[in-house]
Design a protein around this motif. Sequence first.
Motif, PDB file in Angstrom:
ATOM      1  N   ASN A 755       0.829  -1.212   0.000  1.00 35.60           N
ATOM      2  CA  ASN A 755       0.000   0.000   0.000  1.00 35.60           C
ATOM      3  C   ASN A 755       0.869   1.270   0.000  1.00 35.60           C
ATOM      4  N   ASN A 759       0.854   3.862  -3.147  1.00 33.43           N
ATOM      5  CA  ASN A 759       0.504   5.283  -2.900  1.00 33.43           C
ATOM      6  C   ASN A 759       1.647   6.191  -3.371  1.00 33.43           C
ATOM      7  N   LYS A 762       1.406   6.407  -6.961  1.00 36.14           N
ATOM      8  CA  LYS A 762       0.190   7.157  -7.354  1.00 36.14           C
ATOM      9  C   LYS A 762       0.361   8.654  -7.140  1.00 36.14           C
ATOM     10  N   TYR A 763       0.970   9.032  -6.015  1.00 34.26           N
ATOM     11  CA  TYR A 763       0.963  10.452  -5.629  1.00 34.26           C
ATOM     12  C   TYR A 763       2.294  11.176  -5.838  1.00 34.26           C
ATOM     13  N   ILE A 792       2.101  16.242   1.968  1.00 31.02           N
ATOM     14  CA  ILE A 792       0.757  16.329   2.557  1.00 31.02           C
ATOM     15  C   ILE A 792       0.793  17.396   3.654  1.00 31.02           C
ATOM     16  N   LEU A 800      -4.990  11.159   8.028  1.00 31.03           N
ATOM     17  CA  LEU A 800      -4.735  10.278   6.897  1.00 31.03           C
ATOM     18  C   LEU A 800      -5.114   8.819   7.148  1.00 31.03           C
ATOM     19  N   TYR A 805     -10.747   8.594   4.432  1.00 29.71           N
ATOM     20  CA  TYR A 805     -10.187   9.948   4.344  1.00 29.71           C
ATOM     21  C   TYR A 805      -9.294  10.071   3.133  1.00 29.71           C
ATOM     22  N   ARG A 806      -9.606  11.108   2.318  1.00 29.34           N
ATOM     23  CA  ARG A 806      -8.753  11.389   1.155  1.00 29.34           C
ATOM     24  C   ARG A 806      -8.443  12.882   1.191  1.00 29.34           C
ATOM     25  N   VAL A 807      -7.257  13.197   0.781  1.00 30.54           N
ATOM     26  CA  VAL A 807      -6.892  14.618   0.776  1.00 30.54           C
ATOM     27  C   VAL A 807      -7.622  15.290  -0.370  1.00 30.54           C
ATOM     28  N   GLY A 817      -9.231   5.510  -6.004  1.00 29.38           N
ATOM     29  CA  GLY A 817      -9.035   5.195  -4.585  1.00 29.38           C
ATOM     30  C   GLY A 817     -10.243   5.593  -3.782  1.00 29.38           C
ATOM     31  N   PHE A 818     -10.364   4.981  -2.577  1.00 34.21           N
ATOM     32  CA  PHE A 818     -11.512   5.289  -1.716  1.00 34.21           C
ATOM     33  C   PHE A 818     -11.104   5.852  -0.367  1.00 34.21           C
ATOM     34  N   TYR A 823      -6.190   3.290   6.178  1.00 38.45           N
ATOM     35  CA  TYR A 823      -6.996   2.905   7.337  1.00 38.45           C
ATOM     36  C   TYR A 823      -6.748   1.436   7.684  1.00 38.45           C
ATOM     37  N   SER A 846       6.987  12.772   0.900  1.00 40.47           N
ATOM     38  CA  SER A 846       6.471  12.165   2.127  1.00 40.47           C
ATOM     39  C   SER A 846       7.269  10.917   2.466  1.00 40.47           C
TER      40      SER A 846
HETATM   41  P1  ADP Z   1      -6.551   5.991  -1.467  1.00 41.20           P
HETATM   42  O1  ADP Z   1      -7.180   4.701  -1.924  1.00 41.20           O
HETATM   43  O2  ADP Z   1      -7.425   7.183  -1.681  1.00 41.20           O
HETATM   44  O3  ADP Z   1      -5.172   6.170  -1.921  1.00 41.20           O
HETATM   45  P2  ADP Z   1      -5.368   5.738   1.099  1.00 41.20           P
HETATM   46  O4  ADP Z   1      -5.986   5.486   2.432  1.00 41.20           O
HETATM   47  O5  ADP Z   1      -4.326   4.850   0.673  1.00 41.20           O
HETATM   48  O6  ADP Z   1      -6.546   5.867   0.069  1.00 41.20           O
HETATM   49  O7  ADP Z   1      -4.801   7.211   1.123  1.00 41.20           O
HETATM   50  C1  ADP Z   1      -5.528   8.246   1.718  1.00 41.20           C
HETATM   51  C2  ADP Z   1      -5.123   9.552   1.118  1.00 41.20           C
HETATM   52  O8  ADP Z   1      -3.814   9.856   1.555  1.00 41.20           O
HETATM   53  C3  ADP Z   1      -4.989   9.545  -0.371  1.00 41.20           C
HETATM   54  O9  ADP Z   1      -6.244   9.853  -0.990  1.00 41.20           O
HETATM   55  C4  ADP Z   1      -3.966  10.589  -0.659  1.00 41.20           C
HETATM   56  O10 ADP Z   1      -4.591  11.814  -0.765  1.00 41.20           O
HETATM   57  C5  ADP Z   1      -3.103  10.570   0.561  1.00 41.20           C
HETATM   58  N1  ADP Z   1      -1.807   9.874   0.329  1.00 41.20           N
HETATM   59  C6  ADP Z   1      -1.501   8.599   0.630  1.00 41.20           C
HETATM   60  N2  ADP Z   1      -0.210   8.343   0.316  1.00 41.20           N
HETATM   61  C7  ADP Z   1       0.318   9.492  -0.189  1.00 41.20           C
HETATM   62  C8  ADP Z   1       1.619   9.860  -0.687  1.00 41.20           C
HETATM   63  N3  ADP Z   1       2.609   8.939  -0.773  1.00 41.20           N
HETATM   64  N4  ADP Z   1       1.775  11.104  -1.126  1.00 41.20           N
HETATM   65  C9  ADP Z   1       0.762  11.982  -1.068  1.00 41.20           C
HETATM   66  N5  ADP Z   1      -0.472  11.712  -0.601  1.00 41.20           N
HETATM   67  C10 ADP Z   1      -0.697  10.481  -0.156  1.00 41.20           C
END
Ligand code: ADP
Length: 858
Positions: A755, A759, A762-763, A792, A800, A805-807, A817-818, A823, A846
């Motif tokens: 995970n 992430n 993805k980010y 973040i 987080l 919770y999503r930013v 993503g959800f 979590y 991060s």
């Molecule tokens: P999601 O399925 O939306 O990724 P997560 O619980 O994994 O759900 O993440 C929650 C939120 O945390 C994400 O929607 C994202 O906004 C933020 N996030 C997680 N990992 C990162 C990261 N490596 N860099 C930036 N934001 C992150």
Amino acid sequence: MNNTFGINIIPDNDQERIAALKRYKILDTPSEESFDNIAKLGTEIFDVPISLVSLVDEENVFFKANAGMGTATKSSRGVSLCALGILEADITVFEDALETPCLLANPLVAGDFGLKFYAGAPLVTHDGFKIGTICIVDKKPRSFTKKDELVLKRLAKITMDAIELRLSAINEVEQQKIINERLAESEANAKLLSENLAAEVKEQALARKRIEAAEQRMESMVMNSNIGMSIFKGRDLVIEVANEPMYAIWGRTPQQALNKPLLEVFPELQGQAFPEMLDNIFVSGKPWENKEIPVELKTETGTKNFFINVKYVPLFDENENVELVVATVINITEIVQTRKLLEETNEELAVTMEEIQASNEELIRAYDDLKIKTEQLGDSESRFRSMIDQSPVAMMVTRGEDHVVDMINPIMLQILGNKQDILGQPLFDTFEELRSQGFKEIIYNVYATGKPFYSFDNPVTLLIDGKEQLRYFDLAYTPIREEGEINSVLQVAIEVTDQIANLEKLKNAEEMLRLAIEAANVGTWHIDLQTWHCQTSAGLKRLYGCDTNDEMVYPDNSDQIPAEHRQRVLDAVDETIQTGKPYNVEYPVMGIRDGQLRWLKASGKINHNIRNTSSYFSGVAIDITEQKQDELRKNDFIAMVSHELKTPLTSLKGYMQVLIAKNKANTDNFTFTALEKGSMQITKMTKMIDGFLNLSQMEAGKIYLRKSDFLISDLVKEIVDDFKLVTVTHLIVISSESTARVEADRDKIGQVITNFLSNAIKYSTTGTVIAVYCEATEHGIKISVKDEGNGISKEDCKRLFERFYRVANPSRDSIAGFGIGLYICAEIIERHDGRIWVESEKGIGSIFNFSLPTSIVL
Ligand code: ADP
């Protein structure tokens, strides 16, 4: 000097010689007959045209006498032959100049003058200096005999004598001149002296005249004065002058006293102060004065006693010695006597005055006393009145048995409906309604017994503007005593109508709240943080499945919370108590008596009493069992659906992979790409369904850990290698490895690392580095995934790991993503007694970390 002779013409002693010459005071003086005669004699004796008496100075040769050379008075030393004449001790003779080599260049010889012959004898002073010559000159050559030489030498001697003589004559004249001058000076002095003498004589005569006049004036003054005056002469005190008043004082006649010593005239004065005083004046030379002196004198008529004022003034002779003493005497006997008489009368008067004054003072004191007392009396009365007047509460004073209103303040007046003319009226005549409510008896009782009366929250019905009004008062009736006797009653009333009304409202509100709480099945609690005494409502007791009468004790009743939730709830309570943060928790409770499981949602906070001396923790709890069951049902449903979906999806994925494998050789590009994209979507869908499955299992408390012991860096490597295979967008590196072993659920921990990695991909933007660290710390093993994404915010970091919770970020809406991944990660790590956290900086990147307790570190 232009020396024409070509030889040295300056003798060695020239300076002394010139000094000797100057001694004679003859240089540059006019011609004198005696010298002229000598020169003439020279020409005549030797029969030559020229003869000179010359004196040789430093530069020039001066002709004191000149015979045959016209008016010439001097010649240059370098030209005149006399310059040579003084060089020799003897006579100098040039019989023919043209035959003398040193004279050939001489202008007198070579020039028009045509000098041929020269003979000069030096003029020698008594001390041997040659100061000049007597010479004879001719314009033709001559022979000069020894005899001639002798004659010229004699002439020289005569000339020198004449010079010496001249000098002594000059000195004589000068001496005479000085004597004359001195003479003139002493003459002038003598003149001045005689003038001064004359002036002095004149002055003395004048002074004598003045003294005589003064003496006369004094005598006549003494004689004519009506004050007793006398003059004593010498230390015998001879009475020289005395006037009429003086004789009158003395009681003597001039024949008896005049020109006789004082003590001879007045033998009785011997031993009295006067003779000594007078004698003192002769010694000190200072005047003396005294007043009111008692004197005793003997007269023909007997002894005379009187008082006098006396003044003695000394008069001096020319040697500044006291010669005379002038005595001035005034008889003041009468004045003294009169004054004494007056003084005696005055004394009597003064005594009487003092007595009067003393009694006056007493009177004044008594009056002042009276005044102060009256003022004080008035003061206390007026103070009392003004106190009542300005009192912030209603006040009134009623006097006597009839309760006549004596004082009333504006507040009381207002309460009683602003009835004017109440002052001086019996209270209960005006306020019939008060009498009917029993106040007359109460006040009379106070008046009669002297016992004060107090009553609180007293309802009083007042008739205001004809309308009855019910109001509430705190009342105080106090007796007032005057000189021990009760004569009035002070009535104080504080209106509490508003407070009573508020109290009523509060009571109603409380009741309403109680009913609402009862109806809503809400439980409340109140824990005193000083004593830990716990008060619980019937509602809370119901929620904990016990009877209304049962005692609930904190923290004993927390035993009813299932073990897996208990610590969380106790921690939340602790945090609230420590930090004052609001308390919000959801937890299940096993009913104490009924054994029923209920889910509760509790909210509470810390409160302090008004003075901040004690604090308590209170709050409410509601039953959310229903809600929780709904959620569980929903979770079950999701789990079921996800589970059901997984099987067809797995086979769909299998088919897709077979298709892709089969189409690898296919030249139809579209089919291949479409199949690949389809496969990717299936993978995404699988992941999502896995997530839901995980979530529902977790929520249902169905996450079961299958722990095993393994090397953590192996797991990290495995996952990173898998990622590397499918990731072309980022560079994934393992930056540090560890040899730590952990006791954990390998799959679930792998799920967390996966995970974090997905992430990070993805980010963060394409081309950036993702680094994985695996480090041993003192608390265990720490795994971190670091990216170079956008980072973040601090606010988001805190939340987080919450479910869903999503930013919020519009640019990421496209990212699938959800908000359940982290979590689930947090839940997994917590169940392993580990810690999960994020460090992030906006714009930098991060780092997602988790740590696990290690079993063995090799
Ligand atoms: P999601 O399925 O939306 O990724 P997560 O619980 O994994 O759900 O993440 C929650 C939120 O945390 C994400 O929607 C994202 O906004 C933020 N996030 C997680 N990992 C990162 C990261 N490596 N860099 C930036 N934001 C992150």
